[in-house]
Design an enzyme around this catalytic site. Structure first.
Site, short mmCIF file in Angstrom:
data_model
loop_
_atom_site.label_atom_id
_atom_site.label_comp_id
_atom_site.label_asym_id
_atom_site.label_seq_id
_atom_site.Cartn_x
_atom_site.Cartn_y
_atom_site.Cartn_z
N ALA A 153 38.53 18.24 21.60
CA ALA A 153 37.64 18.99 22.49
C ALA A 153 38.43 19.38 23.73
O ALA A 153 39.48 18.78 24.00
CB ALA A 153 36.43 18.15 22.87
N ASN A 171 36.93 23.10 29.14
CA ASN A 171 36.69 24.37 29.83
C ASN A 171 35.40 24.31 30.64
O ASN A 171 34.35 23.91 30.14
CB ASN A 171 36.64 25.49 28.80
CG ASN A 171 37.91 25.53 27.97
OD1 ASN A 171 39.01 25.39 28.49
ND2 ASN A 171 37.75 25.66 26.66
N GLU A 174 34.69 14.69 28.12
CA GLU A 174 34.76 16.09 28.58
C GLU A 174 33.91 16.30 29.83
O GLU A 174 34.28 17.05 30.72
CB GLU A 174 34.33 17.05 27.47
CG GLU A 174 35.14 16.93 26.17
CD GLU A 174 36.64 17.03 26.38
OE1 GLU A 174 37.08 17.68 27.35
OE2 GLU A 174 37.40 16.43 25.58
ZN LIG Z 1 40.84 15.06 28.24
#
Ligand SMILES: [Zn+2]
Ligand SMILES: *[C@@H]1O[C@H](CO)[C@@H](O)[C@H](O)[C@H]1NC(C)=O
Ligand SMILES: *[C@@H]1O[C@H](CO)[C@@H](O)[C@H](O)[C@H]1NC(C)=O
Ligand SMILES: *[C@@H]1O[C@H](CO)[C@@H](O)[C@H](O)[C@H]1NC(C)=O
Ligand SMILES: *[C@@H]1O[C@H](CO)[C@@H](O)[C@H](O)[C@H]1NC(C)=O
Length: 947
Positions: free
Chosen positions: A323, A326, A359
């Site tokens: 992953a 962004n 993330e």
């Molecule tokens: Zn990372």
């Protein structure tokens, strides 16, 4: 980026394997820094303020446009931060530069050098714009640099930049999409820019998509749309101030929202291909609470980080890593986001939760503040990896992630950081290959483990305070480790938590700048309670040269007469090579590193080890499960490094015969596999060793049973998953028979196999069945609509021994039925599934070098194919492979890597041959304990008298 995987690939996380899956230790290649490498870095004479990117993608050829290219227009607003700048240097790795201009604030173009208005320095991905004779930029003035160019839509995500991917729609047809993956050094493929994490600016993204596509997704929501001919211009809101690698777009015919919290103020959505409808619920269930947990922990809200913030998560069927963080649109490989009840196993489900936490944590550590340069990528990845477990733990304590952190992260750090070639957290990198290499185990696992140690050292409230100071101080900017150290220093001072003689900056700096970690040698004088401690660097190789390193080491310990497993605050800090600690006199065991929150291994004098061994076998002593896990992991490492004899080590490990706990078994299986993999070429030894292992496994298998029980704890399911896979792999009769029965019931009567049993059931089913069984599973994989399940089946398909099936499998690797991202794994599965397949694979590789090179895309990946092959080969095969590589050094890429893998493979076999008898004897437990020479034995004689 996320990583689980350390041994095989340079590009992290790619793969779904774990280290214990591999028979060989493949050292990560050391990328040496050559003098002059700094040339890869941009000069610091310009500060980007705002960047506007407009792109028009072509999925089909039209007019004078090639298919899978895009037209690009970038406008960089920059401020000169130095005098006398006569050329502008930025990054660029696009297909073609068509035109460019530089204008000043008044919009007046600056004259460029007549002969060479710009130069493309391809080797370093630089675009150098030369101003006309005598013209220079004025310090602190603003300029605008506009560049018109053509970019590529690469064939696979492995090339990063803008790439294309595909999936089969419900109409059975292949649908294409384009997306971008820019981290860490590939923004320059998308648009000319300042492609270093330290340069931050705001971004306006504009996409002219085909009119009949669905809306494009990007970091921000669409602000405005205009139809122009057969295209629609989509103008997105301005991003927060951020690094260029965080930009992303996803352009497709039909991707859509499959789950939505419908909360306009704190929007959280899961996006995917439409036929994945229904698989986004779990991701939606965990994401918003994790976001809230992090907001509270850092005391910085997410949705006000910029205007119009959103928090979309998109499942991309093709993605090069696990992953990528962004901002506003996190991208995941499908199996890391999509969950399907009854098809996804518990480990993949847990990983959806933890990766989401990783993330989302990046939104603060990585996006809001960013490491100045990738030499300190641990500032991004160490924090994200820490919160990967601890934020998810805050949301769902039933997953026991605080405890699982030890066996999955900390112990993994101890393993990767024990080689002589390991790097420090801070490690100089320059070229893109060096940068990518530093996105590796150490930055993630050691970075996270270091933070855990720090939290327990200072206490959680001071730790939190320091993080908040750091984030507030450096928000929207880049950060150096020294900024982090200062924040800790301030928090420590405010809370007054450390004694005068300790300087937290210096302590942190040592851990960040030094490679490796120590082993603590503990010698207890039972008569007077005198504990003598020494520390030295722990090397896994017995022949490594010792160093002068001395770590500032926070210590915890507890004792047999008065065990306390819950006080995790260090009682002592070791600052020198040796230290003495006084405990109450008395004949009792001591155990250091309570719950293993510190980055060190522990070795004891023989008598203490013997007392620990007895305590482990005595259920009444209630040794904490994390210390049992620590001891198992340490013992295997100490035996390998020849700091402990196999006899003594197996005496300690003997408790496993009655042990059923997941935390003990996880490191045990890795340790046993490591040994067993060195006996593969010795059939007689292997058979005897396996007999011993069946004995070890009996109790845990009896306890777990062959079926998943409704409502059982997650760790019990995970334990069964790893234990049965191992047991079946080594031919445990009960496991194999049960698996075959389940597989046959699936084939004959369609009785579904629980996803948490599929790994070993499918594998044994194929080992036992012939071509028909293989084709049955092959078809099942083609029909699957869930990537996690497909990956599980791909792995099992490699278990076949049927020659025709193996050939069909190999053809599949090269076909469109397998994504490039899974290609190296596919080879490995075939070898892991059955070592006897290695020779057939070698022949296939010999015959198809070119097609394989093309399929795996990256040169390092082809090198991995060769290394893995060597790892599974017997001596005949190695000879054959060696001859082939020597004869074709010029034409086979990475032939040298293949040849050194052959050397390693032989060394592994030799290791096994040399120690087979010693290990077998020790493992049988019949031998008397020999006193190891390398352990400190100052007071052993007194101790023995007190027995
Ligand atoms: Zn990372
Ligand atoms: C800039 O160039 C001028 C003329 O060559 C020179 O006098 C001046 O010292 C330079 N300034 C800097 C900061 O180098
Ligand atoms: C969009 O139009 C192109 C070109 O006419 C066509 O090839 C493609 O199939 C269309 N896609 C959809 C989703 O209608
Ligand atoms: C700790 O050490 C750093 C440099 O090593 C120094 O700058 C700082 O002042 C020291 N802090 C204290 C509280 O002594
Ligand atoms: C502890 O042992 C060390 C090493 O044998 C010795 O130097 C020291 O005097 C001992 N301390 C006590 C309190 O016995």
């Amino acid at each position: 980026m996320m990583t689980f995987f350390r041994k095989l690939a340079l590009l992290p996380v790619l793969l779904t394997l774990v280290k214990s899956d591999f028979p060989l230790d493949i050292e990560e290649p050391i990328l040496r820094n050559n003098a002059g490498d700094e040339i890869y870095r941009l000069p610091e004479d310009l500060d980007p303020i705002h960047i506007k990117v407009e792109m028009t993608p072509y999925f089909e050829a039209e007019d004078n446009k090639e298919a899978f290219t895009f037209d690009g227009l970038v406008e960089l607003t920059v401020q000169a931060v130095k005098d006398n700048v006569s050329s502008l240097v930025i990054h660029e790795n696009v297909r073609e530069i068509l035109a460019l201009t530089v204008t000043n604030t008044a919009g007046v173009p600056l004259a460029l050098d007549l002969l060479r208005p710009f130069e493309r320095i391809r080797e370093h991905h630089f675009l150098k714009i030369n101003l006309g004779e005598g013209i220079t930029l004025v310090n602190s003035e603003i300029y605008k640099l506009s560049i018109q160019y053509i970019g590529n839509i690469n064939e696979t995500p492995l090339s990063r930049g803008v790439f294309r991917g595909s999936y089969k729609g419900s109409d059975g047809k292949i649908h294409w999409y384009a997306a971008s993956h820019l981290q860490p050094t590939n923004s320059r493929q998308f648009f000319p820019c300042f492609d270093e994490p330290g340069f931050k600016s705001t971004f306006d993204i504009i996409v002219n998509r085909p009119e009949n596509f669905t809306q494009t997704y990007s970091n921000m929501a669409i602000k405005e749309e205009i139809s122009i001919g057969n295209r629609r211009k989509e103008i997105f809101y301005t991003t927060p101030r951020m690094s260029a690698y965080l930009v992303t777009v996803h352009i497709s015919e039909e991707f859509t929202v499959i789950a939505d919290n419908n909360n306009a103020a704190a929007s959280y959505r899961i996006l995917a291909r439409p036929n994945a409808q229904g698989q986004g619920e779990y991701a939606l269930q965990v994401g918003p609470p994790i976001t809230r947990w992090l907001e509270e922990y850092f005391d910085i809200p997410y949705y006000t980080m910029a205007e119009n913030m959103k928090n979309d998560q998109i499942a991309s069927p093709d993605w090069a890593s696990g992953a990528t963080e962004n901002w506003g649109l996190v991208s995941y490989r499908e199996l890391r986001l999509l969950y399907e009840e009854g098809e996804t196993n518990a480990l993949d489900k847990m990983t959806i939760g933890t990766i989401t936490a990783h993330e989302l944590a990046h939104k603060w550590f990585g996006n809001l503040i960013t490491c100045r340069w990738w030499d300190n990528v641990w500032i991004n990845e160490g924090f994200a990896s820490y919160f990967e477990y601890f934020a998810m733990d805050g949301v769902d304590p039933a997953m026991e992630l605080e405890d699982q952190f030890n066996i999955r992260y900390l112990q993994s750090a101890l393993s990767s950081d024990a080689s002589a070639s390991t790097r420090a957290l801070k490690h100089t990198v320059n070229s893109p290959a060096q940068v990518t290499g530093h996105f590796s185990g150490i930055s993630y696992t050691k970075g996270a483990s270091f933070l855990l140690m720090l939290k327990h050292f200072l206490g959680e409230s001071t730790f939190k305070k320091a993080l908040n100071y750091f984030l507030v101080e450096r928000a929207y900017q880049h950060a150096f480790p020294s900024d982090l150290f200062s924040s800790f220093e301030k928090a420590v001072e405010v809370d007054n938590v450390l004694s005068e003689n300790l300087n937290i900056s210096q302590i942190m700096r040592y851990w960040v700048e030094e490679p490796g970690y120590p082993v603590l040698n503990v010698n207890v004088d039972m008569a007077n309670g005198n504990i003598t401690l020494t520390q030295e660097r722990f090397f896994i190789s017995p022949s490594a040269t010792q160093t002068q390193q001395v770590w500032p080491l926070p210590l915890t310990f507890t004792t047999g007469n008065n065990p306390d497993w819950n006080n995790l605050t260090p009682s002592h800090v070791m600052l020198g090579r040796t230290m003495e600690i006084q405990k109450d006199p008395g004949h009792e065991w001591v155990i250091f590193n309570v719950q293993q929150k510190g980055i060190y291994r522990v070795n004891y004098d023989t008598h203490t080890w013997e007392m620990i061994a007895d305590a482990l076998k005595n259920k009444d002593s209630n040794i904490h499960h994390l210390n049992k896990a620590q001891i198992v992991d340490d013992v295997f490492a100490l035996m390998r490094s020849e700091r402990m004899s196999y006899d003594l080590g197996f005496k300690v490990l003997d408790f496993l015969k009655e042990e059923t706990n997941y935390y003990s078994w996880f490191p045990a299986i890795s340790g046993f596999s490591w040994l067993r993999n060195r006996f593969l070429h010795l059939p007689d030894t292997l058979r005897q060793f396996d007999e011993i292992l069946y004995d070890f496994l009996d109790a845990v298998i009896k306890d777990l049973g062959y079926d998943v029980e409704v409502g059982e704890p997650l760790t019990r399911t995970l334990n069964r998953f790893t234990v049965l896979s191992f047991a079946c792999d080594i031919g445990h009769e009960g496991c194999v028979n049960n698996a075959i029965t389940k597989f046959n019931a699936l084939v004959a009567d369609g009785i579904s196999v629980n996803p948490n049993l599929r790994r070993h059931v499918f594998c044994q089913g194929l080992l036992n069945g012939g071509l028909e069984a293989w084709r049955f599973l092959y078809q099942r994989r083609l029909n699957s609509n869930n990537q996690a399940d497909e990956a599980a089946m791909l792995r099992s398909l490699g278990c076949t021994t049927n020659e025709q099936a193996i050939q069909e499998y190999l053809q599949m690797i090269l076909s469109d039925d397998l994504k490039a991202q899974d290609s190296v794994n596919a080879f490995t599965f075939l070898l892991m599934g059955n070592r006897g397949n290695a020779k057939i694979v070698l022949q296939f590789v010999k015959d198809n070098v070119e097609s394989i090179v093309k399929k795996v895309v990256l040169p390092t990946w082809f090198a991995n194919v060769l290394s893995n092959l060597a790892a599974y080969m017997d001596e005949d095969g190695l000879n054959d492979m060696e001859q082939w590589l020597r004869a074709n050094q010029a034409s086979v890429p990475s032939a040298q890597t293949g040849l050194s893998a052959i050397v390693s493979a032989r060394a592994n076999m030799r290791w096994g041959s040399d120690r087979a008898q010693t290990v077998l004897r020790a493992a049988r437990g019949s031998a008397t304990v020999a006193v190891p020479a390398t352990v400190l034995l100052l007071t052993t004689s007194i101790a023995l008298m007190l027995r």
